[in-house]
Design an enzyme around this catalytic site. Sequence first.
Site, PDB file in Angstrom:
ATOM      1  N   ASN A  37      35.693  65.670  28.362  1.00 10.59           N
ATOM      2  CA  ASN A  37      35.319  64.694  29.388  1.00 10.59           C
ATOM      3  C   ASN A  37      34.938  65.359  30.713  1.00 10.59           C
ATOM      4  OD1 ASN A  37      34.921  62.073  30.176  1.00 10.59           O
ATOM      5  ND2 ASN A  37      37.085  61.474  30.153  1.00 10.59           N
ATOM      6  N   HIS A 122      46.240  49.666  25.107  1.00  7.16           N
ATOM      7  CA  HIS A 122      46.336  49.898  26.553  1.00  7.16           C
ATOM      8  C   HIS A 122      46.314  48.598  27.315  1.00  7.16           C
ATOM      9  CE1 HIS A 122      45.097  53.729  25.025  1.00  7.16           C
ATOM     10  NE2 HIS A 122      45.591  54.259  26.108  1.00  7.16           N
ATOM     11  N   ARG A 147      50.820  50.516  25.782  1.00 14.30           N
ATOM     12  CA  ARG A 147      51.018  51.298  27.004  1.00 14.30           C
ATOM     13  C   ARG A 147      50.804  50.378  28.200  1.00 14.30           C
ATOM     14  NH1 ARG A 147      47.167  56.085  29.430  1.00 14.30           N
ATOM     15  NH2 ARG A 147      46.212  54.265  30.399  1.00 14.30           N
ATOM     16  N   TYR A 159      44.760  55.092  38.544  1.00 12.22           N
ATOM     17  CA  TYR A 159      44.599  55.419  37.131  1.00 12.22           C
ATOM     18  C   TYR A 159      45.156  54.302  36.222  1.00 12.22           C
ATOM     19  CZ  TYR A 159      45.367  57.160  32.535  1.00 12.22           C
ATOM     20  OH  TYR A 159      45.344  57.256  31.170  1.00 12.22           O
ATOM     21  N   ASP A 211      52.184  56.106  31.227  1.00 12.49           N
ATOM     22  CA  ASP A 211      51.556  57.399  31.539  1.00 12.49           C
ATOM     23  C   ASP A 211      51.600  57.627  33.043  1.00 12.49           C
ATOM     24  OD1 ASP A 211      49.964  59.656  31.697  1.00 12.49           O
ATOM     25  OD2 ASP A 211      48.368  58.862  30.413  1.00 12.49           O
ATOM     26  N   HIS A 213      50.480  60.379  34.387  1.00 13.28           N
ATOM     27  CA  HIS A 213      49.254  61.141  34.637  1.00 13.28           C
ATOM     28  C   HIS A 213      49.477  62.278  35.641  1.00 13.28           C
ATOM     29  CE1 HIS A 213      44.879  61.445  33.947  1.00 13.28           C
ATOM     30  NE2 HIS A 213      45.159  60.687  32.901  1.00 13.28           N
ATOM     31  N   GLU A 237      54.904  59.555  29.695  1.00 14.93           N
ATOM     32  CA  GLU A 237      53.901  60.589  29.421  1.00 14.93           C
ATOM     33  C   GLU A 237      53.522  61.363  30.679  1.00 14.93           C
ATOM     34  OE1 GLU A 237      50.383  58.916  27.684  1.00 14.93           O
ATOM     35  OE2 GLU A 237      49.181  60.677  28.128  1.00 14.93           O
ATOM     36  N   GLU A 263      48.163  66.339  26.518  1.00 15.86           N
ATOM     37  CA  GLU A 263      46.757  66.014  26.260  1.00 15.86           C
ATOM     38  C   GLU A 263      45.813  67.035  26.882  1.00 15.86           C
ATOM     39  OE1 GLU A 263      46.700  62.044  28.057  1.00 15.86           O
ATOM     40  OE2 GLU A 263      45.415  62.808  29.638  1.00 15.86           O
ATOM     41  N   ARG A 284      51.211  65.528  22.632  1.00  9.24           N
ATOM     42  CA  ARG A 284      50.071  64.660  22.929  1.00  9.24           C
ATOM     43  C   ARG A 284      48.718  65.285  22.578  1.00  9.24           C
ATOM     44  NH1 ARG A 284      48.628  60.334  23.407  1.00  9.24           N
ATOM     45  NH2 ARG A 284      47.825  60.090  25.509  1.00  9.24           N
ATOM     46  N   HIS A 313      46.452  62.288  21.370  1.00  9.08           N
ATOM     47  CA  HIS A 313      45.587  61.702  22.402  1.00  9.08           C
ATOM     48  C   HIS A 313      44.419  60.978  21.724  1.00  9.08           C
ATOM     49  CE1 HIS A 313      43.147  62.761  26.291  1.00  9.08           C
ATOM     50  NE2 HIS A 313      43.854  61.663  26.466  1.00  9.08           N
ATOM     51  N   ASP A 317      37.326  59.155  25.222  1.00  5.39           N
ATOM     52  CA  ASP A 317      36.617  60.445  25.273  1.00  5.39           C
ATOM     53  C   ASP A 317      36.872  61.315  24.045  1.00  5.39           C
ATOM     54  OD1 ASP A 317      38.880  60.250  27.471  1.00  5.39           O
ATOM     55  OD2 ASP A 317      38.924  62.357  26.898  1.00  5.39           O
ATOM     56  N   GLU A 340      47.533  57.088  19.737  1.00  2.00           N
ATOM     57  CA  GLU A 340      46.842  56.330  20.790  1.00  2.00           C
ATOM     58  C   GLU A 340      45.501  55.834  20.248  1.00  2.00           C
ATOM     59  OE1 GLU A 340      45.816  58.649  24.253  1.00  2.00           O
ATOM     60  OE2 GLU A 340      45.273  56.856  25.396  1.00  2.00           O
ATOM     61  N   TRP A 403      45.333  64.360  39.578  1.00  2.00           N
ATOM     62  CA  TRP A 403      44.852  63.054  39.114  1.00  2.00           C
ATOM     63  C   TRP A 403      45.466  62.723  37.771  1.00  2.00           C
ATOM     64  CZ3 TRP A 403      41.874  61.340  34.874  1.00  2.00           C
ATOM     65  CH2 TRP A 403      41.566  59.960  34.931  1.00  2.00           C
TER      66      TRP A 403
HETATM   67  C1  CS2 Z   1      44.854  59.390  29.284  1.00  2.00           C
HETATM   68  C2  CS2 Z   1      43.380  59.450  29.329  1.00  2.00           C
HETATM   69  O1  CS2 Z   1      44.766  58.407  27.227  1.00  2.00           O
HETATM   70  C3  CS2 Z   1      45.482  58.917  28.045  1.00  2.00           C
HETATM   71  O2  CS2 Z   1      46.680  59.067  27.935  1.00  2.00           O
HETATM   72  O3  CS2 Z   1      45.635  60.172  30.052  1.00  2.00           O
HETATM   73  O4  CS2 Z   1      42.937  58.221  29.817  1.00  2.00           O
HETATM   74  C4  CS2 Z   1      42.808  60.565  30.181  1.00  2.00           C
HETATM   75  O5  CS2 Z   1      42.823  60.221  31.520  1.00  2.00           O
HETATM   76  C5  CS2 Z   1      41.424  60.858  29.753  1.00  2.00           C
HETATM   77  O6  CS2 Z   1      41.403  61.099  28.399  1.00  2.00           O
HETATM   78  C6  CS2 Z   1      40.856  62.052  30.498  1.00  2.00           C
HETATM   79  O7  CS2 Z   1      39.728  62.524  29.863  1.00  2.00           O
HETATM   80 MG    MG Z   2      47.550  60.428  29.177  1.00  2.00          MG
END
Ligand code: CS2
Ligand code: MG
Length: 403
Positions: A37, A122, A147, A159, A211, A213, A237, A263, A284, A313, A317, A340, A403
């Site tokens: 991504n 999600h 989630r 996010y 998450d 993040h 997460e 991830e 992940r 993951h 993407d 996921e 991020w």
């Molecule tokens: C994330 C994703 O799926 C997840 O848990 O953390 O949304 C992540 O932000 C993206 O895959 C980044 O490319």
């Molecule tokens: Mg994640």
Amino acid sequence: MIIESVEVVVTSPGRNFVTLLITTDDGLTGLGDATLNGRELAVAAYLRDHIAPLLIGRDAHAIEDTWQLLYRGAYWRRGPVTMTAIAAVDVALWDLKAQFVRLPLYQLLGGASRSGLLAYGHAGGRDLSELYDSIHRNLDEGFRAVRVQSGVPGIASLYGVATPDAAYEPARRTPRPAEEQWDSRAYLRHLPGVFEAVRSEFGPELPLLHDVHHRLTPIEAARLGRSLEPYDLFWLEDCTPAEDQEALRLVRSHTVIPLAIGEVFNSVHDYRTLIGERLIDYVRSSVTHTGGITALRRILDLAGLYQIKSGMHGPTDISPVGMAAALHLGLAIHNFGIQEYMPHAPVTGEVFWPSFTFAGGLLHPGDQPGLGVSINLPAARRFPYEAAYLPVNRLRDGTVHDW
Ligand code: CS2
Ligand code: MG
């Protein structure tokens, strides 16, 4: 099965995807996902300029030898670009081998260990009422685990939270990354109340995930873990920036909340402390970003020795090709945890034709030979690459934050 041609296809049906096509003298074509991504073209160039010439004329059956050649032979090891490129080759070769013997790929990985893979969806909302609607939509779609991401008062864009009319997609088609805001204190104050409300609305059974993040310090993450313990999360997460493996020692010593991480990892070496010291509960990593089925299987076998499970993951993407690879691997391994699943936009289905299914909350890779995914090349050409980036985060005073 001699490799005759190698093609890299960059296409953007709804979002950017990089796909590797390896064709052999038997006339079979194997597919691999090489989507990273926001850095798609770096992987495409790595594959076209440095890997494709090495593959022509090689025996497509030699999966392990090819993996070792690409990993050890480059001298420069690991890193997301390299490991995503190696993953694409590895998955394409597994696809070819399984097509060659006319079996679904999971049969070559040991056969099915379960009838389907529990998937999580999600849910996100700027406030509780949007969040409840979003959880209900997930349940209506058949998800049996969800989630939960929530807006935080005072933070304008965050996010994991979309407006109700738009699907959540963090990468935006802008020439530069968009900016989001972050405030750890506001988040830590607000989140426990959200989970308290969600638990009392939806009851004790529904598995709930969250998450962070990568945004907290270890001591903040420890506090969050403790404050969420009463709501029985399936996992928390990426509670701290993932590359600092030792940080989780501190988190672990304060909370019994299950932890998931990885991830952004791309190698078994990113996990050695985490697995060996039992600092996590779920791995992940995706097949796509961690060197393919060959490499992720090794990580998961190691994890299994410590009762640590998979939680691959699966955001948008990861292309339908990468998702199919994850499902074949997840069906076969013993220590599967959860998968996921963020369904792709309908337009993605004009280019990728997967045969995996989602029913009753469970994913299944299907029983077609190989991965069970094909690509429609004329359609792919109709969707040229468009620059798109993940956002960056800033604190209220403008400081760049994770991020
Ligand atoms: C994330 C994703 O799926 C997840 O848990 O953390 O949304 C992540 O932000 C993206 O895959 C980044 O490319
Ligand atoms: Mg994640």
